[in-house]
Design an enzyme around this catalytic site. Structure first.
Site, PDB file in Angstrom:
ATOM      1  N   GLY A   1      -9.223  -1.099  11.530  1.00 23.96           N
ATOM      2  CA  GLY A   1      -7.813  -1.070  11.194  1.00 23.96           C
ATOM      3  C   GLY A   1      -7.396   0.360  10.947  1.00 23.96           C
ATOM      4  O   GLY A   1      -7.092   1.114  11.869  1.00 23.96           O
TER       5      GLY A   1
ATOM      6  N   GLU B   1       0.876  -0.171   9.893  1.00 27.43           N
ATOM      7  CA  GLU B   1       1.077   1.192  10.405  1.00 27.43           C
ATOM      8  C   GLU B   1       0.595   2.247   9.405  1.00 27.43           C
ATOM      9  O   GLU B   1       1.224   3.290   9.211  1.00 27.43           O
ATOM     10  CB  GLU B   1       2.539   1.415  10.796  1.00 27.43           C
ATOM     11  CG  GLU B   1       2.941   0.524  11.958  1.00 27.43           C
ATOM     12  CD  GLU B   1       4.236   0.949  12.589  1.00 27.43           C
ATOM     13  OE1 GLU B   1       4.376   2.141  12.910  1.00 27.43           O
ATOM     14  OE2 GLU B   1       5.105   0.091  12.777  1.00 27.43           O
TER      15      GLU B   1
ATOM     16  N   SER C   1      -0.830   2.342   2.244  1.00 27.19           N
ATOM     17  CA  SER C   1      -0.419   3.386   1.301  1.00 27.19           C
ATOM     18  C   SER C   1      -1.574   4.332   0.999  1.00 27.19           C
ATOM     19  O   SER C   1      -1.372   5.540   0.813  1.00 27.19           O
ATOM     20  CB  SER C   1       0.095   2.750   0.000  1.00 27.19           C
ATOM     21  OG  SER C   1       1.360   2.159   0.193  1.00 27.19           O
TER      22      SER C   1
END
Length: 405
Positions: free
Chosen positions: A135, A389, A392
Site C-alpha cells: 500500500g 492516496e 497521514s
C-alpha cells in the site's frame, strides 16, 4: 502564471454556484439511498454527464485554470454534497491524472476521452496502484509487466487492491514492476484497454464510508496490452531505467521519478479539498442545529461549550482550505513543494475532516448518532481521507524528509 489570490473571479464563482446547486439538488437528496445500497450511482453520474460536470472538458477547464483554484473549488463543492457520490463522479480523474502525469500527447488524446464515454453511455476509469502487500510501501509492489519483444506487447500479472472503479472501469491504468532490482524506481504505468482478456474484478469491498463509490480488487492474469499502452513510451522508460541503474551503481544520487508517486503528488491537494468539503458540510449542519436546538430555555449555541467547538471548527476548515489553495496554486505556477506543501494540505485537511465531523455528531447529541441526520454518514466518509492516496503517517514522513534536506 496566475498571481496567488484568495478571491475567486466571476467565472469561478459561477462554476462554484452551479456545482453547489447540483450538489444540493441532485446529490444530497440521493446520498442516504446510495450509501445504503453500496452501489455505483450510475443515474447521478449520467445526470452529471448531461450537465457537463462529468466530462473531460469540464475537468480540463478546471485543471488548466491559471490560478490553480479550479480543481479544489470543484472538489470542495461536490464533496460538500456527498463524499460517496462525489467520489463516484470524480474517481475517474485519478486515472486521468495518471495519464496526464506520465503519458505522451497521443496517449492523452486517445485514452482520456474513453475514460468518460459520452452522455448516452457514460464510462468510468480506474487507477490501480495498491496491492495486498504494497500500500504505502510501493517498493514492495509485485505486479509484473514483462515485455514480449516479438509481439511488441507487455504481459501483466498480479493483483491490485483498493481500486476505485476497479473491474467496472472502461479503462484501467495499472502501475507495475518492470525491473524488480530497482525497487520503486523500476515501476511503470500501463493502459489496460477495454475488454482486455486476463483482467477481471476480484473482491468488491464493503466499506465503512464512501459506500456509493465502487472499490474492488483487480486481477491480472497474463493480460496482454500493446506496446503503445506503456505510458510515456518504451524509449523514455529505457532511458529512465538506465539512469536509475547508473545512480544505483554510483550509490544513490538524483531522485528518479516514480509513476505512482507522480500521480499522488499531483492529486494530494485535490484530496485535501475533498476533505474540506466534507468538513464544511458537517460544520454547517452542526451550526444550523445549534441555532435551533433549544435546551434549558435557550439555543445550545449560546452555551460556551458548544459555541467554542463551532469556533474551532470554522477556524480549522478555513485554515485547511488555505493550505489546499496555496498548494494548488504552487502546483499550477510550477513552484516546487520544497517543504512538501502538497502533503501538508492533504494531511491537515484530512485530520480536520475527521475531527470536525466527530464534533458535529457531539453537538447533535443522540440525533447525530442516527442516520436520520447526515453527520453520521459524513463522519464515516471522513475516515478515508487520512488513509487513501497516502496515509497521514506517510504525509508526515514526506514532510519531515523535506524539512530535513
Amino acid at each position: 502564471m496566475g498571481e496567488f489570490t484568495l478571491e475567486l473571479n466571476e467565472d469561478q464563482k459561477q462554476v462554484r454556484d452551479w456545482l453547489h446547486g447540483f450538489a444540493a439538488d441532485v446529490m444530497r437528496p440521493a446520498a442516504a439511498e446510495w450509501d445504503e445500497r453500496e452501489e455505483t450511482p450510475w443515474p447521478i453520474i449520467q445526470e452529471a454527464a448531461k450537465l457537463g460536470i462529468y466530462s473531460l472538458d469540464f475537468y480540463a477547464q478546471q485543471f488548466f485554470d491559471p490560478t490553480g483554484l479550479g480543481i479544489p473549488m470543484a472538489m470542495e463543492e461536490l464533496f460538500w454534497g456527498d463524499a460517496g457520490i462525489a467520489l463516484s463522479i470524480v474517481g475517474t480523474g485519478l486515472a486521468a491524472v495518471g495519464v496526464l502525469a506520465n503519458g505522451t500527447e497521443e496517449q492523452i488524446g486517445t485514452w482520456i476521452p474513453q475514460m468518460y464515454g459520452d452522455t448516452d453511455d457514460v464510462k468510468v476509469a480506474a487507477f490501480c496502484s495498491s496491492e495486498p502487500d504494497a500500500g504505502s510501501d510501493v517498493a514492495s509492489m509485485r505486479t509484473r509487466a514483462v515485455y514480449d519483444e516479438a509481439k511488441d506487447e507487455w504481459v501483466l500479472n498480479g493483483t491490485k487492491t483498493w481500486a476505485t472503479n476497479g473491474g467496472i472501469a472502461n479503462v484501467h491504468v495499472v502501475v507495475a514492476v518492470v525491473d524488480p532490482a530497482l525497487g520503486s524506481k523500476g515501476h511503470a504505468s500501463f493502459i489496460v484497454p477495454p475488454g482486455t482478456p486476463g483482467l477481471s474484478q476480484g473482491q468488491k469491498f464493503q466499506k465503512h464510508g464512501i459506500r456509493a463509490s465502487h472499490t474492488a480488487e483487480v486481477v491480472l492474469e497474463d493480460a496482454r496490452v500493446p506496446g503503445g499502452c506503456l505510458l510515456g513510451g518504451k524509449e523514455k522508460l529505457d532511458e529512465r531505467l538506465a539512469r536509475a541503474r547508473e545512480k544505483a551503481k554510483a550509490g544513490g544520487g538524483e531522485r528518479v521519478k516514480n509513476a505512482a508517486m507522480a500521480t499522488f503528488e499531483a492529486s494530494r491537494p485535490a484530496v485535501g479539498a475533498m476533505a474540506v468539503g466534507t468538513a464544511r458540510a458537517a460544520y454547517e449542519v452542526a451550526l444550523d442545529y445549534a441555532k435551533t436546538r433549544v435546551q434549558f430555555g435557550r439555543p445550545i449555541i449560546e452555551n460556551q461549550g458548544v459555541a467554542f467547538q463551532l469556533a474551532d471548527m470554522a477556524t480549522q476548515i478555513d485554515a485547511a482550505r488555505l493550505l489546499v489553495w496555496r498548494a494548488s496554486w504552487m502546483a499550477t505556477a510550477g513552484k516546487p513543494f520544497t517543504q512538501a506543501e502538497g502533503s501538508m494540505s492533504k494531511l491537515y485537511a484530512s485530520e480536520v475532516a475527521k475531527k470536525v465531523t466527530a464534533q458535529a455528531i457531539q453537538i447533535l447529541g443522540g440525533n447525530g448518532y442516527t442516520r436520520e441526520y447526515p453527520v453520521e454518514r459524513m463522519h464515516r466518509d471522513a475516515a478515508i481521507y487520512t488513509i487513501f492516496e497516502g496515509t497521514s503517517e506517510i504525509q508526515r514522513m514526506v514532510i519531515s524528509r523535506a524539512l530535513a534536506k
